[in-house]
Scaffold this motif. Structure first.
Motif, PDB file in Angstrom:
ATOM      1  N   VAL A 310       0.849  -1.184   0.000  1.00 25.90           N
ATOM      2  CA  VAL A 310       0.000   0.000   0.000  1.00 25.90           C
ATOM      3  C   VAL A 310       0.884   1.233   0.000  1.00 25.90           C
ATOM      4  N   THR A 311       0.608   2.136  -0.922  1.00 24.75           N
ATOM      5  CA  THR A 311       1.300   3.427  -0.970  1.00 24.75           C
ATOM      6  C   THR A 311       0.273   4.519  -0.716  1.00 24.75           C
ATOM      7  N   ARG A 312       0.543   5.377   0.283  1.00 29.75           N
ATOM      8  CA  ARG A 312      -0.369   6.461   0.637  1.00 29.75           C
ATOM      9  C   ARG A 312       0.407   7.761   0.685  1.00 29.75           C
ATOM     10  N   ALA A 313      -0.063   8.739  -0.073  1.00 31.52           N
ATOM     11  CA  ALA A 313       0.596  10.048  -0.121  1.00 31.52           C
ATOM     12  C   ALA A 313       2.092   9.890  -0.404  1.00 31.52           C
ATOM     13  N   ARG A 314       2.405   9.046  -1.384  1.00 31.59           N
ATOM     14  CA  ARG A 314       3.779   8.773  -1.831  1.00 31.59           C
ATOM     15  C   ARG A 314       4.653   8.119  -0.755  1.00 31.59           C
ATOM     16  N   VAL A 315       4.005   7.614   0.296  1.00 32.27           N
ATOM     17  CA  VAL A 315       4.736   6.900   1.340  1.00 32.27           C
ATOM     18  C   VAL A 315       4.377   5.422   1.263  1.00 32.27           C
ATOM     19  N   ASN A 346      -7.003  -1.075   8.085  1.00 29.82           N
ATOM     20  CA  ASN A 346      -7.866  -0.385   7.121  1.00 29.82           C
ATOM     21  C   ASN A 346      -7.961  -1.142   5.805  1.00 29.82           C
ATOM     22  N   SER A 347      -6.906  -1.856   5.438  1.00 30.38           N
ATOM     23  CA  SER A 347      -6.950  -2.684   4.228  1.00 30.38           C
ATOM     24  C   SER A 347      -7.893  -3.862   4.427  1.00 30.38           C
ATOM     25  N   LEU A 348      -7.882  -4.449   5.617  1.00 31.18           N
ATOM     26  CA  LEU A 348      -8.757  -5.590   5.896  1.00 31.18           C
ATOM     27  C   LEU A 348     -10.228  -5.198   5.910  1.00 31.18           C
ATOM     28  N   VAL A 349     -10.511  -3.927   6.234  1.00 33.60           N
ATOM     29  CA  VAL A 349     -11.906  -3.498   6.296  1.00 33.60           C
ATOM     30  C   VAL A 349     -12.327  -2.742   5.041  1.00 33.60           C
ATOM     31  N   GLY A 350     -11.432  -2.648   4.045  1.00 32.28           N
ATOM     32  CA  GLY A 350     -11.788  -2.061   2.761  1.00 32.28           C
ATOM     33  C   GLY A 350     -11.682  -0.563   2.676  1.00 32.28           C
ATOM     34  N   LEU A 351     -11.129   0.103   3.701  1.00 33.62           N
ATOM     35  CA  LEU A 351     -10.985   1.558   3.656  1.00 33.62           C
ATOM     36  C   LEU A 351      -9.791   1.988   2.829  1.00 33.62           C
ATOM     37  N   VAL A 352      -8.849   1.073   2.619  1.00 35.69           N
ATOM     38  CA  VAL A 352      -7.649   1.356   1.836  1.00 35.69           C
ATOM     39  C   VAL A 352      -7.562   0.344   0.705  1.00 35.69           C
ATOM     40  N   LYS A 353      -7.336   0.827  -0.504  1.00 36.00           N
ATOM     41  CA  LYS A 353      -7.215  -0.050  -1.668  1.00 36.00           C
ATOM     42  C   LYS A 353      -5.760  -0.475  -1.841  1.00 36.00           C
ATOM     43  N   THR A 358      -3.335  -8.891  -2.724  1.00 35.53           N
ATOM     44  CA  THR A 358      -4.761  -9.143  -2.517  1.00 35.53           C
ATOM     45  C   THR A 358      -5.093  -9.258  -1.041  1.00 35.53           C
ATOM     46  N   VAL A 359      -6.366  -8.928  -0.731  1.00 34.73           N
ATOM     47  CA  VAL A 359      -6.942  -9.134   0.599  1.00 34.73           C
ATOM     48  C   VAL A 359      -8.258  -9.865   0.386  1.00 34.73           C
ATOM     49  N   ARG A 360      -8.441 -10.981   1.088  1.00 33.94           N
ATOM     50  CA  ARG A 360      -9.669 -11.763   0.937  1.00 33.94           C
ATOM     51  C   ARG A 360     -10.275 -12.040   2.305  1.00 33.94           C
ATOM     52  N   LEU A 361     -11.590 -11.822   2.410  1.00 35.59           N
ATOM     53  CA  LEU A 361     -12.370 -12.215   3.577  1.00 35.59           C
ATOM     54  C   LEU A 361     -13.334 -13.291   3.110  1.00 35.59           C
ATOM     55  N   GLU A 363     -14.797 -15.325   0.592  1.00 36.92           N
ATOM     56  CA  GLU A 363     -14.783 -15.151  -0.863  1.00 36.92           C
ATOM     57  C   GLU A 363     -14.884 -13.685  -1.267  1.00 36.92           C
ATOM     58  N   ALA A 364     -14.884 -12.779  -0.297  1.00 38.54           N
ATOM     59  CA  ALA A 364     -15.095 -11.359  -0.581  1.00 38.54           C
ATOM     60  C   ALA A 364     -13.776 -10.600  -0.610  1.00 38.54           C
ATOM     61  N   THR A 365     -13.750  -9.557  -1.453  1.00 37.59           N
ATOM     62  CA  THR A 365     -12.630  -8.607  -1.495  1.00 37.59           C
ATOM     63  C   THR A 365     -13.114  -7.321  -0.825  1.00 37.59           C
ATOM     64  N   PRO A 366     -12.522  -6.926   0.311  1.00 40.30           N
ATOM     65  CA  PRO A 366     -13.094  -5.837   1.131  1.00 40.30           C
ATOM     66  C   PRO A 366     -13.353  -4.545   0.378  1.00 40.30           C
ATOM     67  N   HIS A 367     -12.384  -4.026  -0.399  1.00 38.83           N
ATOM     68  CA  HIS A 367     -12.583  -2.703  -1.004  1.00 38.83           C
ATOM     69  C   HIS A 367     -13.572  -2.744  -2.166  1.00 38.83           C
ATOM     70  N   ARG A 368     -13.997  -3.951  -2.572  1.00 38.46           N
ATOM     71  CA  ARG A 368     -14.991  -4.067  -3.641  1.00 38.46           C
ATOM     72  C   ARG A 368     -16.351  -4.522  -3.124  1.00 38.46           C
ATOM     73  N   THR A 369     -16.495  -4.648  -1.812  1.00 36.36           N
ATOM     74  CA  THR A 369     -17.729  -5.146  -1.212  1.00 36.36           C
ATOM     75  C   THR A 369     -18.540  -3.987  -0.650  1.00 36.36           C
ATOM     76  N   ALA A 370     -19.843  -3.994  -0.884  1.00 36.67           N
ATOM     77  CA  ALA A 370     -20.723  -2.933  -0.394  1.00 36.67           C
ATOM     78  C   ALA A 370     -20.696  -2.891   1.129  1.00 36.67           C
ATOM     79  N   PRO A 371     -20.691  -1.674   1.717  1.00 41.10           N
ATOM     80  CA  PRO A 371     -20.622  -1.557   3.184  1.00 41.10           C
ATOM     81  C   PRO A 371     -21.687  -2.361   3.912  1.00 41.10           C
ATOM     82  N   LYS A 372     -22.920  -2.402   3.381  1.00 43.39           N
ATOM     83  CA  LYS A 372     -23.995  -3.121   4.074  1.00 43.39           C
ATOM     84  C   LYS A 372     -23.741  -4.620   4.124  1.00 43.39           C
ATOM     85  N   ASP A 373     -22.976  -5.123   3.159  1.00 42.83           N
ATOM     86  CA  ASP A 373     -22.597  -6.535   3.183  1.00 42.83           C
ATOM     87  C   ASP A 373     -21.322  -6.760   3.986  1.00 42.83           C
ATOM     88  N   LEU A 374     -20.421  -5.782   3.923  1.00 45.11           N
ATOM     89  CA  LEU A 374     -19.133  -5.936   4.595  1.00 45.11           C
ATOM     90  C   LEU A 374     -19.278  -5.906   6.112  1.00 45.11           C
TER      91      LEU A 374
END
Length: 553
Positions: A310-315, A346-353, A358-361, A363-374
């Protein structure tokens, strides 16, 4: 330097004073520790020194508080700013500029100090607090612990005569906490600075205190005295004191060194006993066998992180992290501030792409899963619990949590009662202490009973009793098969709760194994009991107590 004269504070609408009968003096050039359970009014007492109570908070202050001869009833906070430097529990509410260097200079600019003086003091403070490498960084990109160091630095640069600190080490890793406390001790001893500090992690600070002011319960008058004498009667005390009480040592030791000197007989009693509990290998569900040409499905309630960067703000926050979390497992993520712990959560909960990997919960991918399902797969309690709280009362928060989770009415309220006994339905979340807000946020997240529970610094602001209640709840969840991952600097919590410790440094995993193996071999992350009873591998006081009871049979 600081004088309380029969002070009581009653907030608007409150039936009883939050604190009453506060009568003590903090001499010039001493470090005084304010201790007591969560919710007894420690933050109120600190706020009265800086004038924030009652000028900013409202309510009625009776009695008199004077700082360097100035009465805080007649002097507003800005009229005390040249004498008192204050750091509250929430560093984010403290900042007024965007970058580290600007924040360190802001207080001096407000006081009209000369530019050359400001430049010198900024450089000194950057070095004192280990912030030199962060001087140009935007504050918003820093970790919680780094922000806390900046907040402390910003009140050090004006060189106030009095420092008021509310939980100053709560978000700091053990090494950073020692650095900050060493700086405070130097200010007290060398410059005669007066420090009044509230802190729940007594194992970190008790040895530095000249005196302890104990608030034993809400509304009760304070007990002032020598640290060892106060700890002998205090309802809150660190593991070194708990071990001393168990062993019958008198006077009680306050440091690991003092306790080690008295531990010879205790070690002999424990010589043939084996520690049981946290960190011991145990049977865990095994993942399905790998199928040819395809990855195996991840078990429900488990998570799998593969080559995550994960790279955030060039870090580069995370670099090729691979981690498997199994149902029923409790993992402590540890490492210095800025190591990437919160980013991983934050990656595990889908807040960071992910930048890659890959991150898998299941069969789900957190950053691609709707909040109501996540929300039914993973729940995160962040460092700042107010991010989850938006209603006007505890009852409204609980009702909203029940509705969002599809849970039976009263589910969240039952959890709040377990974690926060005595808190009424009509209490506004903003009127709770930092630790109480965190417990409320935890109850909100637990209402959905997610298979994977993530907690970021879950003991920040919690006293030892509240921590014990939290540990009991999390152990019960783990026993039911919930996977728990907590990012923490609380080595005592990791020793008591975690099956496994994962150490991060510079965004990489540098150690991963059973708790006993990792913390016993680490001088920074070893709990107090381990240090006292080394080379025997004991982690907690309950382990020692159980062993002594067994040998006595």
């Amino acid at each position: 330097m600081i004088r309380f004269e029969d002070v009581s504070v009653t907030y608007d609408g409150a039936p009883e004073p939050t604190v009453r009968g506060i009568d003590f003096e903090v001499p010039e050039g001493e470090l005084v520790l304010l201790a007591g359970p969560s919710g007894v009014g420690k933050s109120t007492v600190l706020g009265a020194v800086s004038g924030l109570v009652p000028h900013f908070t409202g309510g009625t202050l009776r009695g008199r508080v004077t700082v360097a001869g100035r009465d805080t009833r007649t002097h507003k906070p800005r009229e005390l700013a040249d004498v008192v430097g204050t750091v509250g529990q929430d560093p984010l509410s403290h900042f007024v500029t965007d970058t580290v260097e600007d924040e360190l200079a802001y207080g001096m600019e407000s006081l009209g100090l000369a530019p050359d003086v400001m430049r010198r003091r900024v450089e000194e403070t950057l070095d004192l607090l280990g912030l030199a490498g962060l001087r140009d960084r935007p504050i918003a990109t820093l970790s919680g612990g780094q922000q806390q160091r900046v907040a402390i630095g910003s009140v050090l640069t004006p060189h106030p005569g009095v420092l008021v600190l509310d939980e100053p080490t709560s978000a700091l890793d053990p090494a950073a906490a020692e650095e900050v406390l060493a700086v405070l001790q130097r200010l007290v001893h060398d410059l005669g600075t007066t420090v009044l500090m509230a802190e729940h992690r007594l194992e970190r600070v008790i040895q530095y205190a000249d005196q302890v002011v104990l608030l034993p319960s809400p509304g009760a008058p304070p007990i002032l005295g020598d640290p060892a004498e106060v700890m002998a009667v205090s309802p809150v005390y660190p593991p070194v004191v708990a071990l001393g009480r168990l062993a019958g040592w008198s006077p009680l030791p306050l440091t690991v060194r003092d306790a080690r000197r008295r531990a010879a007989d205790l070690k002999l009693q424990l010589e043939n006993a084996a520690p049981e509990g946290r960190g011991e290998p145990r049977d865990k569900p095994q993942p399905p066998r790998t199928r040819k040409h395809s990855e195996p499905p991840t078990p429900v309630g488990a998570a799998h992180v593969q080559a995550l960067s994960v790279t955030r703000a060039r870090v580069q926050a995370l670099h090729h992290i691979t981690l498997t979390i199994t149902p029923g497992e409790t993992i402590a993520l540890m490492g210095r501030n800025g190591a990437g712990k919160s980013t991983l959560l934050n990656s595990l909960v889908g807040l960071v792409k992910p930048s890659s990997g890959t991150v898998r919960l299941g069969e789900a991918t957190p950053h691609r899963t709707a909040p109501k399902d996540l929300v039914r797969k993973v729940g995160l309690v962040p460092q700042e619990p107010r991010d989850l709280l938006y209603a006007d009362t505890v009852a409204a928060e609980c009702a909203a949590a029940d509705q969002d989770a599809g849970a039976d009415p009263g589910t969240c309220r039952a959890l709040v009662t377990e974690l926060l006994p005595g808190v009424t339905d009509d209490t506004h979340p903003r009127d709770l202490s930092e630790g109480q807000r965190l417990a409320l946020a935890l109850a909100v997240v637990l209402t959905a009973r997610p298979p994977l529970l993530l907690l970021d610094e879950p003991t920040r602001g919690l006293d030892y009793a509240a921590k014990a209640r939290l540990v009991a709840v999390l152990r019960a969840l783990a026993a039911e098969g919930h996977a728990i991952v907590l990012a923490t600097h609380d080595v005592e919590l990791a020793a008591e709760l975690a099956d496994r410790v994962v150490l991060l440094a510079e965004g990489e995993v540098i150690a991963d194994g059973p708790t006993a193996d990792i913390v016993v071999s680490s001088p920074s992350f070893a709990p107090q009991v381990t240090k006292i009873l080394a080379p025997q591998h004991w982690l907690t006081v309950p382990q020692v107590r159980a062993a002594l009871e067994e040998t006595a049979r």
